[in-house]
Design an enzyme around this catalytic site. Structure first.
Site, PDB file in Angstrom:
ATOM      1  N   TYR A  59      10.852  -4.029   4.208  1.00 34.02           N
ATOM      2  CA  TYR A  59      10.673  -2.387   4.472  1.00 34.02           C
ATOM      3  C   TYR A  59      11.629  -1.898   5.719  1.00 34.02           C
ATOM      4  CZ  TYR A  59       6.624  -3.316   1.871  1.00 34.02           C
ATOM      5  OH  TYR A  59       5.614  -3.720   0.717  1.00 34.02           O
ATOM      6  N   PRO A 205      -1.489   2.448  -5.930  1.00 36.54           N
ATOM      7  CA  PRO A 205      -3.111   2.570  -6.558  1.00 36.54           C
ATOM      8  C   PRO A 205      -3.082   3.915  -7.129  1.00 36.54           C
ATOM      9  CG  PRO A 205      -3.108   2.626  -4.340  1.00 36.54           C
ATOM     10  CD  PRO A 205      -1.913   2.231  -4.433  1.00 36.54           C
ATOM     11  N   GLY A 209       2.391   7.961  -7.085  1.00 40.01           N
ATOM     12  CA  GLY A 209       2.368   9.351  -7.107  1.00 40.01           C
ATOM     13  C   GLY A 209       2.178  10.059  -8.043  1.00 40.01           C
ATOM     14  N   GLY A 214       1.911  13.917  -7.467  1.00 42.94           N
ATOM     15  CA  GLY A 214       3.340  14.130  -6.761  1.00 42.94           C
ATOM     16  C   GLY A 214       4.574  14.015  -7.401  1.00 42.94           C
TER      17      GLY A 214
END
Length: 337
Positions: A59, A205, A209, A214
């Site tokens: 990341y 989960p 989004g 989202g």
């Protein structure tokens, strides 16, 4: 059935049923928060009782671990820390190396970036097809013996691989994408976790989004990792947004938000499931954690089940190159390209 809201067990650790996935603070999703915003979010997470934080060497090519290292470690006793190796970056490019030498080197880098001498849970982020899983797990078993990590996890791997790994050293957790719109874990690995006493950690989960409201008809911006995923493009996206709208109506009838319904459904599937949604918003984090106090009815959960059958979502989960890097089971008839 109502969503089990009690703490969950992952190997030797007991954590809340919802933790925090930290990826999108430094990697993959856009827009990305400013460092000060990311630091505020992490501090807020600690203050409201989040006790499980998930990061990885990949990341931000180390930036996410550094972020957690400078932000959280003054309260190190308040949470379980998880990170990952094997999938990483070199010269700004993503690559896989599951050799014992690479795992050992990555772990040392992770410890330094996180500003710790011990990581609670350390995952093999992906299966390296060129290295037997026994060798990769063996490297982490030696790290457990040396006191550098507390427990071993696997990510996006199959039930068969889990059993092979578990025969070398107890596996504490399997982390895989799991939501109403990505149910591959139900093919085999979710049950294998139950049989072996392995915790299951669900990433994405809320369907990256989509099941939190989202993502709109315009999709996501270029450069966002989701822009490479077929489900986020026509002809698949309009169909999937219709499913999301129907899901939103179920949530409204249940008196909760879409994100809370998705999280509650995931947590209802097995008592050993922990969900790690990611967010850049403190308000959304509060919303996610409030799921722990919501009791979903059996009728509501059944309605989600009926809406999101395996075949309901349109389009492959991953683009071809990314699909080739996962060992997760596929379901019969699943579109893969």
């Amino acid at each position: 059935m109502s969503a089990p809201l009690s703490p969950r067990t992952i190997g030797p650790f007991t954590v809340k049923a919802i933790g925090l996935g930290c990826m999108n603070l430094s990697h993959a999703y856009l827009p990305r928060p400013e460092p000060t915003q990311a630091e505020r979010l992490l501090g807020h997470a600690l203050d409201i009782g989040v006790d499980f934080f998930d990061t990885a060497a990949l990341y931000g090519f180390g930036a996410n671990e550094e972020l957690l290292g400078r932000t959280l470690m003054h309260r190190r006793d308040d949470f379980v820390l998880a990170s990952k190796c094997v999938l990483g970056g070199k010269d700004g490019k993503r690559g896989i190396d599951g050799s014992p030498q690479a795992i050992t080197a990555t772990l040392e880098d992770s410890l330094r970036r996180l500003n710790v001498d011990h990581i609670d849970l350390y995952y093999l982020h992906r299966l390296d097809p060129n290295v037997p899983i026994e060798e990769s797990v063996g490297a982490l078993a030696r790290a457990v013996e040396a006191g550098k990590i507390g427990a071993i996890g696997l990510s996006e791997m199959s039930a068969t691989t889990l059993r092979r790994a578990h025969a070398v050293h107890p596996i504490a957790a399997m982390q895989t994408e799991y939501s109403p719109w990505s149910r591959n874990a139900e093919v085999a690995v979710l049950d294998a976790c139950g049989e072996l006493g392995v915790g299951f950690v669900a990433f994405s989960p809320v369907a990256r989004g989509v099941l939190a409201g989202g993502v709109g008809p315009e999709g996501v911006q270029e450069g966002d990792v989701r822009a490479s995923m077929p489900r986020f493009h026509p002809p698949h996206l309009p169909h999937n947004l219709q499913l999301a709208a129907a899901f939103g109506r179920i949530a409204a009838d249940a008196g909760c938000t879409m994100a809370q319904l998705s999280l509650g459904w995931v947590l209802s599937r097995r008592p050993y499931v922990v969900a790690i949604p990611g967010t850049t918003s403190t308000a959304h984090l509060d919303e996610d954690m409030a799921t722990l106090a919501i009791d979903l009815s059996a009728e509501t959960l059944a309605a989600v089940d009926a809406l999101f059958t395996f075949e309901a979502v349109s389009g492959p989960r991953y683009p071809r190159a990314a699909q080739a890097q996962v060992d997760t089971e596929t379901w019969d008839g699943e579109p893969l390209e």
